[in-house]
Design an enzyme around this catalytic site. Structure first.
Site, PDB file in Angstrom:
ATOM      1  N   GLY A  29       0.850  -1.186   0.000  1.00 49.42           N
ATOM      2  CA  GLY A  29       0.000   0.000   0.000  1.00 49.42           C
ATOM      3  C   GLY A  29       0.885   1.235   0.000  1.00 49.42           C
ATOM      4  O   GLY A  29       2.120   1.143  -0.081  1.00 49.42           O
ATOM      5  N   SER A  30       0.268   2.378   0.132  1.00 46.09           N
ATOM      6  CA  SER A  30       1.028   3.628   0.051  1.00 46.09           C
ATOM      7  C   SER A  30       2.096   3.735   1.122  1.00 46.09           C
ATOM      8  O   SER A  30       3.192   4.254   0.873  1.00 46.09           O
ATOM      9  CB  SER A  30       0.071   4.820   0.158  1.00 46.09           C
ATOM     10  OG  SER A  30      -0.681   4.752   1.367  1.00 46.09           O
ATOM     11  N   GLU A  32       3.955   1.542   2.296  1.00 42.67           N
ATOM     12  CA  GLU A  32       5.079   0.648   2.070  1.00 42.67           C
ATOM     13  C   GLU A  32       5.917   1.035   0.857  1.00 42.67           C
ATOM     14  O   GLU A  32       7.000   0.483   0.642  1.00 42.67           O
ATOM     15  CB  GLU A  32       4.594  -0.796   1.876  1.00 42.67           C
ATOM     16  CG  GLU A  32       4.002  -1.430   3.113  1.00 42.67           C
ATOM     17  CD  GLU A  32       2.677  -0.806   3.507  1.00 42.67           C
ATOM     18  OE1 GLU A  32       2.541  -0.391   4.668  1.00 42.67           O
ATOM     19  OE2 GLU A  32       1.795  -0.717   2.632  1.00 42.67           O
ATOM     20  N   GLU A  51      -3.945  -9.979   2.661  1.00 42.73           N
ATOM     21  CA  GLU A  51      -2.894 -10.078   3.667  1.00 42.73           C
ATOM     22  C   GLU A  51      -2.907 -11.392   4.447  1.00 42.73           C
ATOM     23  O   GLU A  51      -1.860 -11.868   4.887  1.00 42.73           O
ATOM     24  CB  GLU A  51      -2.976  -8.884   4.625  1.00 42.73           C
ATOM     25  CG  GLU A  51      -2.533  -7.567   4.030  1.00 42.73           C
ATOM     26  CD  GLU A  51      -3.665  -6.785   3.377  1.00 42.73           C
ATOM     27  OE1 GLU A  51      -4.743  -7.375   3.114  1.00 42.73           O
ATOM     28  OE2 GLU A  51      -3.489  -5.577   3.138  1.00 42.73           O
ATOM     29  N   HIS A  74       0.196  -3.897   4.916  1.00 47.91           N
ATOM     30  CA  HIS A  74      -0.181  -2.504   4.714  1.00 47.91           C
ATOM     31  C   HIS A  74      -0.987  -1.964   5.890  1.00 47.91           C
ATOM     32  O   HIS A  74      -2.168  -2.278   6.048  1.00 47.91           O
ATOM     33  CB  HIS A  74      -1.003  -2.363   3.425  1.00 47.91           C
ATOM     34  CG  HIS A  74      -1.519  -0.969   3.188  1.00 47.91           C
ATOM     35  ND1 HIS A  74      -0.747   0.157   3.353  1.00 47.91           N
ATOM     36  CD2 HIS A  74      -2.752  -0.522   2.795  1.00 47.91           C
ATOM     37  CE1 HIS A  74      -1.466   1.225   3.078  1.00 47.91           C
ATOM     38  NE2 HIS A  74      -2.683   0.842   2.745  1.00 47.91           N
ATOM     39  N   HIS A 281     -10.065 -31.084  22.001  1.00 54.14           N
ATOM     40  CA  HIS A 281     -11.033 -30.336  21.199  1.00 54.14           C
ATOM     41  C   HIS A 281     -12.428 -30.394  21.802  1.00 54.14           C
ATOM     42  O   HIS A 281     -13.278 -29.569  21.495  1.00 54.14           O
ATOM     43  CB  HIS A 281     -11.047 -30.917  19.774  1.00 54.14           C
ATOM     44  CG  HIS A 281     -11.794 -30.087  18.778  1.00 54.14           C
ATOM     45  ND1 HIS A 281     -12.255 -30.599  17.578  1.00 54.14           N
ATOM     46  CD2 HIS A 281     -12.167 -28.788  18.786  1.00 54.14           C
ATOM     47  CE1 HIS A 281     -12.880 -29.648  16.905  1.00 54.14           C
ATOM     48  NE2 HIS A 281     -12.845 -28.547  17.607  1.00 54.14           N
ATOM     49  N   GLY A 401      -6.478 -24.419  14.089  1.00 52.81           N
ATOM     50  CA  GLY A 401      -7.864 -24.745  13.808  1.00 52.81           C
ATOM     51  C   GLY A 401      -8.564 -23.718  12.944  1.00 52.81           C
ATOM     52  O   GLY A 401      -9.721 -23.908  12.567  1.00 52.81           O
TER      53      GLY A 401
END
Length: 534
Positions: A29-30, A32, A51, A74, A281, A401
């Site tokens: 993005g801007s 970066e 992302e 970003h 679980h 998970g």
């Protein structure tokens, strides 16, 4: 600039070269763009289209290579998109250095557009360390700090927030350093464990993902053979834990307390290597926790050791602990070898296609050195029965998970494993979480075979509805998905299989393709049983 000063950007690039992190996973993005300006030719930028996929690609790359991966997101929104797979990376013990752009420092007090409030706190607690440096010139040192923390066992992700105007600020280069990452076990506790194992008449081993993660698989096999004890895989192990065709391999512990207790009850000592004690679980009582069977656990994970309800925990790296323990033990003379694990019967072809038949066929045609990356939770028990993993480094899944990991994870695994076929076995519901990762596989012409197990819905939710006695829950069925069209729309060749006599040819063709191919197999939607006998 004088006195050896350089820019933050140049110092960071030089640091990444020194740390062998020249493959960068990102979605820019801007905030970066200053880092990406005049991108150097010796760096590889792997673009992900969301992302969460970016982080999972970096995770797969890091776990398959054993080295930290660099991941560039970003701003706060990008970190937010990625948080599910940041959590997975934390549970996977994947060494990542994650950076995200931040607004100009001078604007931060007035809550600017794209400004992240308390950026360093955003991904906590599922990063090992995070910061937004107080000064621009401290950015390279913060990234070095993040790297060394990520690479301390247990591995895990770290995070650095970097304001957009920091990259051009003068700083000093970061000196190259070496930081030990392995911890030796306490010799006295190791000797105590050895005496207990030697005295046991019927010991058992439970092995988890840390063994493969440290490349200590051969040492684990040697230790098991010296003890002469059966070996179970720990519940929800996210890597191969023992060669599944070895005579000592006993099977997979389920994540149900009563079933774990029943499996281990015949034994008079439990030795847990590279895993928690134990991951569950579903609720219930585990009789081991109130019994008197001695248990020793060797792990690098201090939190797992501290949270264990029973036993003696020994903190130490598998690479150091397992050979040391083996050296303290006598040979296993006098112990009766465990009976061979029975092979399940050959599944019969039928229409609709039984998942077991498809998985046995895949096992037959898949190259022995192929790497399986799995996210088909409702079929995992069937996969474990029909598709044995024989090679160390041959299996990855997510320990969290959370869905949306394994397709982009397979991309990262493939980038780190040139020359090896990667098979992504994924459910239809899972496929839709990070389907855009297929585009990245196409752009890099990766030898990935994506096998979509299409049972028309969230099969695990169907099964859990039975466990919890829930009826007519909404949001479980997934009609109308066309994975062949989706794949072809991203440039990936694909085929749909609905009849059993077409399964083998479709899989074999996809496995022989030089680049990515997708095979959608429409299987019987019959509800599998998650726990208990199928």
């Amino acid at each position: 600039m004088s006195d050896g000063a350089t820019t933050v950007r140049q110092a960071t690039l030089d640091l990444l070269r020194d740390l062998e992190m020249t493959t960068v996973f990102g979605n820019p993005g801007s905030t970066e763009l200053p880092l990406l300006d005049r991108w150097p030719n010796d760096f590889r930028y792997v673009l992900g289209l969301q992302e969460a996929s970016v982080v999972a690609m970096a995770d797969g790359y890091a776990r398959a290579s054993g080295r930290a991966a660099f991941c560039n997101l970003h701003s706060a929104v990008g970190v937010g998109h990625a948080l599910g797979n940041i959590f997975s990376a934390y549970r996977n013990h994947a060494p990542l250095v994650i950076t995200a752009g931040q607004q100009v420092r001078s604007l931060l007090p007035i809550q600017p557009f794209l400004g992240a409030t308390e950026a360093a706190n955003f991904p906590k607690p599922y990063v090992k360390w995070s910061c937004e440096p107080a000064r621009a010139e401290d950015v390279p040192a913060a990234i070095a700090h993040a790297y060394h923390v990520a690479m301390q066992r247990p591995f895990g992700p770290t995070f650095v927030s970097i304001p957009i105007d920091d990259w051009a600020v003068p700083t000093r280069p970061v000196p190259t350093r070496r930081v030990s990452r392995d911890v030796a076990p306490d010799p006295a506790l190791l000797a105590e464990a050895a005496r207990a194992v030697a005295a046991a008449k019927n010991p058992v081993l439970v092995i988890g993902p840390e063994v493969d993660g440290e490349g200590a698989g051969p040492a684990a096999v040697a230790l098991a053979e010296r003890i002469g004890a059966p070996v179970w895989t720990s519940p929800f192990s996210a890597r191969v834990s023992f060669p599944e065709d070895h005579p000592l391999f006993a099977g997979f512990l389920t994540a149900a307390p009563a079933e774990v207790a029943n499996a281990l009850a015949p034994h008079d000592l439990i030795l847990v290597l590279g895993a928690p004690v134990f991951t569950f679980h579903v609720g219930g009582d585990c009789a081991l926790f109130t019994g008197d069977t001695p248990l020793f656990q060797i792990t690098t994970d201090g939190e797992a050791a501290a949270s264990s309800p029973i036993g003696t925990a020994i903190l130490g790296s598998m690479r150091l602990a397992l050979p040391a323990l083996a050296d303290l033990l006598p040979a296993s003379a006098g112990r009766t070898p465990p009976a061979p694990r029975p092979r399940p019967p050959e599944p019969e072809p039928a229409t609709p296609i039984p998942a077991a038949f498809m998985l046995r066929t895949l096992s037959r045609v898949m190259p022995r050195d192929a790497i399986l990356v799995e996210e088909a939770p409702s079929h995992r028990k069937t996969m474990q029965a029909q598709l044995p993993i024989r090679e160390w480094g041959g299996f990855f899944t997510m320990a969290s998970g959370g869905l949306g990991y394994s397709l982009p994870g397979a991309v990262g695994v493939s980038l780190a494993s040139p020359g090896r076929r990667v098979v992504c076995l994924i459910g239809d519901g899972s496929m839709m979480y990070s389907v855009q990762a297929l585009w990245t596989a196409v752009q890099h012409a990766l030898p990935i075979t994506v096998v979509v197990v299409n049972n028309g819905g969230y099969g695990a939710m169907r099964a859990f509805s039975q466990v919890l006695k829930v009826q007519n829950a909404p949001g479980i069925e997934l009609p109308g998905l066309d994975f062949v069209s989706i794949a072809r729309g991203m440039g990936c060749e694909a085929v749909r299989v609905t009849e059993p006599d077409a399964v083998e040819a479709a899989l074999a063709t996809a496995l022989a393709a030089p680049g990515p191919r997708l095979v959608e197999v429409v299987v019987d939607p019959a509800i599998p049983k998650l726990y208990g006998k199928s």
